[in-house]
Motif scaffolding. Structure first.
Motif, PDB file in Angstrom:
ATOM      1  N   LYS A  34       3.089  23.313 -14.641  1.00 54.22           N
ATOM      2  CA  LYS A  34       3.768  24.536 -14.429  1.00 54.22           C
ATOM      3  C   LYS A  34       4.582  24.952 -15.558  1.00 54.22           C
ATOM      4  CE  LYS A  34       7.476  26.253 -11.256  1.00 54.22           C
ATOM      5  NZ  LYS A  34       8.418  26.054 -10.050  1.00 54.22           N
ATOM      6  N   GLN A  35       5.340  23.882 -16.069  1.00 57.32           N
ATOM      7  CA  GLN A  35       5.952  24.345 -17.334  1.00 57.32           C
ATOM      8  C   GLN A  35       4.987  25.001 -18.631  1.00 57.32           C
ATOM      9  OE1 GLN A  35       8.197  20.637 -18.101  1.00 57.32           O
ATOM     10  NE2 GLN A  35       9.587  20.905 -16.726  1.00 57.32           N
ATOM     11  N   GLN A  36       4.029  24.351 -18.480  1.00 57.68           N
ATOM     12  CA  GLN A  36       2.891  24.590 -19.667  1.00 57.68           C
ATOM     13  C   GLN A  36       2.365  25.973 -19.371  1.00 57.68           C
ATOM     14  OE1 GLN A  36      -0.538  22.258 -19.624  1.00 57.68           O
ATOM     15  NE2 GLN A  36      -1.445  23.534 -21.295  1.00 57.68           N
ATOM     16  N   ILE A  37       2.171  26.507 -17.927  1.00 57.40           N
ATOM     17  CA  ILE A  37       1.897  27.866 -17.705  1.00 57.40           C
ATOM     18  C   ILE A  37       2.959  28.927 -18.040  1.00 57.40           C
ATOM     19  CG2 ILE A  37       1.132  29.318 -15.932  1.00 57.40           C
ATOM     20  CD1 ILE A  37      -0.406  27.058 -14.782  1.00 57.40           C
TER      21      ILE A  37
ATOM     22  N   GLY B  10       1.066  -1.261  -0.097  1.00 61.77           N
ATOM     23  CA  GLY B  10      -0.139   0.235   0.018  1.00 61.77           C
ATOM     24  C   GLY B  10       0.836   1.289  -0.071  1.00 61.77           C
ATOM     25  N   ILE B  11       2.068   1.303   0.862  1.00 63.85           N
ATOM     26  CA  ILE B  11       2.873   2.435   0.671  1.00 63.85           C
ATOM     27  C   ILE B  11       3.281   2.588  -0.919  1.00 63.85           C
ATOM     28  CG2 ILE B  11       4.906   3.334   1.752  1.00 63.85           C
ATOM     29  CD1 ILE B  11       4.144   1.764   4.588  1.00 63.85           C
ATOM     30  N   GLU B  12       3.952   1.684  -1.194  1.00 58.67           N
ATOM     31  CA  GLU B  12       4.637   1.593  -2.431  1.00 58.67           C
ATOM     32  C   GLU B  12       3.688   2.323  -3.292  1.00 58.67           C
ATOM     33  OE1 GLU B  12       6.010  -1.968  -3.316  1.00 58.67           O
ATOM     34  OE2 GLU B  12       7.661  -1.985  -2.130  1.00 58.67           O
ATOM     35  N   GLU B  13       2.178   1.823  -3.311  1.00 63.74           N
ATOM     36  CA  GLU B  13       1.165   2.042  -4.471  1.00 63.74           C
ATOM     37  C   GLU B  13       1.026   3.808  -4.095  1.00 63.74           C
ATOM     38  OE1 GLU B  13      -3.350   1.511  -5.403  1.00 63.74           O
ATOM     39  OE2 GLU B  13      -2.573   0.165  -4.000  1.00 63.74           O
ATOM     40  N   GLN B  14       0.977   4.066  -3.099  1.00 62.22           N
ATOM     41  CA  GLN B  14       0.807   5.705  -2.826  1.00 62.22           C
ATOM     42  C   GLN B  14       2.215   6.578  -3.244  1.00 62.22           C
ATOM     43  OE1 GLN B  14      -1.972   6.517  -1.967  1.00 62.22           O
ATOM     44  NE2 GLN B  14      -2.833   4.302  -2.050  1.00 62.22           N
ATOM     45  N   VAL B  15       3.200   5.786  -2.553  1.00 65.80           N
ATOM     46  CA  VAL B  15       4.359   6.692  -3.557  1.00 65.80           C
ATOM     47  C   VAL B  15       4.266   6.738  -5.042  1.00 65.80           C
ATOM     48  CG1 VAL B  15       6.853   6.390  -3.565  1.00 65.80           C
ATOM     49  CG2 VAL B  15       5.752   6.020  -1.449  1.00 65.80           C
ATOM     50  N   SER B  16       4.080   5.710  -5.605  1.00 67.46           N
ATOM     51  CA  SER B  16       3.839   5.846  -7.119  1.00 67.46           C
ATOM     52  C   SER B  16       3.008   7.002  -7.500  1.00 67.46           C
ATOM     53  CB  SER B  16       3.557   4.319  -7.491  1.00 67.46           C
ATOM     54  OG  SER B  16       3.369   4.521  -9.145  1.00 67.46           O
ATOM     55  N   ARG B  17       1.613   6.868  -6.608  1.00 72.17           N
ATOM     56  CA  ARG B  17       0.555   7.807  -7.175  1.00 72.17           C
ATOM     57  C   ARG B  17       1.188   9.249  -6.725  1.00 72.17           C
ATOM     58  NH1 ARG B  17      -4.876   5.340  -4.736  1.00 72.17           N
ATOM     59  NH2 ARG B  17      -5.167   3.687  -6.160  1.00 72.17           N
ATOM     60  N   ALA B  18       1.852   9.558  -5.748  1.00 73.31           N
ATOM     61  CA  ALA B  18       2.510  10.821  -5.302  1.00 73.31           C
ATOM     62  C   ALA B  18       3.636  11.299  -6.342  1.00 73.31           C
ATOM     63  CB  ALA B  18       3.005  10.704  -3.831  1.00 73.31           C
ATOM     64  N   ASN B  19       4.353  10.322  -7.037  1.00 71.10           N
ATOM     65  CA  ASN B  19       5.328  10.847  -7.876  1.00 71.10           C
ATOM     66  C   ASN B  19       4.467  11.234  -9.136  1.00 71.10           C
ATOM     67  OD1 ASN B  19       7.273  10.205  -6.277  1.00 71.10           O
ATOM     68  ND2 ASN B  19       7.613   8.047  -6.848  1.00 71.10           N
ATOM     69  N   GLN B  20       3.478  10.315  -9.674  1.00 74.58           N
ATOM     70  CA  GLN B  20       2.677  10.668 -10.841  1.00 74.58           C
ATOM     71  C   GLN B  20       2.116  11.843 -10.611  1.00 74.58           C
ATOM     72  OE1 GLN B  20      -0.111   7.681 -11.726  1.00 74.58           O
ATOM     73  NE2 GLN B  20      -1.018   8.805 -13.556  1.00 74.58           N
ATOM     74  N   HIS B  21       1.638  12.131  -9.452  1.00 72.02           N
ATOM     75  CA  HIS B  21       0.849  13.691  -9.262  1.00 72.02           C
ATOM     76  C   HIS B  21       2.115  14.801  -9.291  1.00 72.02           C
ATOM     77  CE1 HIS B  21      -2.044  16.480  -7.523  1.00 72.02           C
ATOM     78  NE2 HIS B  21      -1.143  16.739  -6.717  1.00 72.02           N
ATOM     79  N   LYS B  22       3.032  14.578  -8.688  1.00 75.95           N
ATOM     80  CA  LYS B  22       3.896  15.545  -8.907  1.00 75.95           C
ATOM     81  C   LYS B  22       4.602  15.863 -10.399  1.00 75.95           C
ATOM     82  CE  LYS B  22       8.723  16.252  -7.110  1.00 75.95           C
ATOM     83  NZ  LYS B  22      10.067  15.622  -6.584  1.00 75.95           N
TER      84      LYS B  22
END
Length: 301
Positions: free
Chosen positions: A232-235, A213-225
């Motif tokens: 930000k780059q687009q703006i 579960g922790i690894e899954e959340q880390v992956s989601r957090a990295n994807q969100h980042k």
């Protein structure tokens, strides 16, 4: 406590060395000394010695059974077989009662690990809660199991166990219970090893689920980042393009009027000089008109 533990360890080693050479009545007498010696609460090594195991099939079998009760049993177990066992000294009674409190605390201990499936995971953090509740043993249970007459004797026994580092906790006199935060481990029967192994395997499986579960959340957090960085780059790119467009438009307008682009922008921001003079002349004429009308009014009067 550390010094006491060191002395206890040395005493236990001395008893083990003596037990290797003792036989029969001498070994039975040595076992009684071990059961009475302060600070010795583990008897597994002594039980595993061949000479001690031979006592089970000899005339000293009651002594061997008594040693077994001290290793695995409780004071209630001794009372149930007291007619067939050697009598206990006061020190031996208190030691067996200490061990009985440890057993009761181990049975009541509750550790709650919230299942990962019940968590509401967030993008930015993961919360895992492990709650360990103190083992609360009612005075009534202790008085019954330890066969003590009153609460004063019970509290004295618990205080003695705390000073012997057998357990740590507090006496809740208001709610009439003992709260145990820590207790020593007792000897384990061979037949209990399978249960312990199964419990450890279940704990490992639970840890793997939590880790997944922790690894899954880390992956989601990295994807969100990554998504936020791309946004930000687009703006920033759109802002840069907009600045270039404004600059080109301004340059084109200035070229049409044959003016410097910077001067053209300055004129757009500032009003024309004649505008301020016309506004000032209008205010002056209005003031003269008012003064003239005032003079005419005074003459007519």
């Amino acid at each position: 406590m550390a010094a006491e533990g060191k002395v206890t360890g040395q005493s236990q080693e001395q008893f083990l060395l003596l037990a290797k050479a003792a036989r029969g009545a001498a070994l039975a007498s040595l076992i009684h000394q071990v059961l009475e010696a302060p600070g010795i609460y583990v008897f597994g090594e002594l039980l595993d010695m061949p000479a001690v195991r031979e006592l089970a099939d000899s005339e000293f079998s009651p002594v061997f059974r008594l040693l077994t009760i001290f290793a695995y049993g409780t004071y209630a177990d001794y009372l149930a077989e007291a007619a067939n066992l050697p009598p206990l000294t006061e020190a031996q009674k208190n030691k067996l009662r200490h061990l009985s409190v440890v057993t009761l605390a181990a049975k009541i201990k509750v550790v709650a690990l919230f299942p990962p499936s019940k968590f509401s995971f967030h993008w930015d953090y993961l919360m895992l809660v492990t709650v360990t509740f103190p083992q609360c043993i009612p005075y009534s249970v202790l008085l019954e199991q330890l066969q003590l007459k009153n609460v004063r004797q019970l509290e004295d026994l618990v205080i003695e166990a705390v000073y012997a580092d057998v357990l740590r906790g507090s006496l809740d006199q208001r709610n009439q219970r003992l709260e145990v935060d820590y207790s020593i481990g007792r000897d384990i029967r061979r037949e209990e090893l399978s249960t312990i192994t199964r419990t450890l395997q279940e704990w490992c499986q639970g840890c793997e689920v939590v880790l997944s579960g922790i690894e899954e959340q880390v992956s989601r957090a990295n994807q969100h980042k990554e998504q936020q960085l791309a946004l930000k780059q687009q703006i920033e790119s759109e802002v840069a393009n907009l600045k270039k467009t404004i600059k080109v438009t301004t340059a084109a307008a200035a070229a049409a009027t044959s003016q410097d682009p910077e001067q053209h922008l300055t004129e757009l921001r500032e009003p024309a000089p004649g505008t301020n003079q016309r506004q000032a002349s209008k205010k002056t004429s209005k003031a003269k008109g008012l003064r003239g009308s005032a003079k005419i009014w005074s003459k007519s009067n």
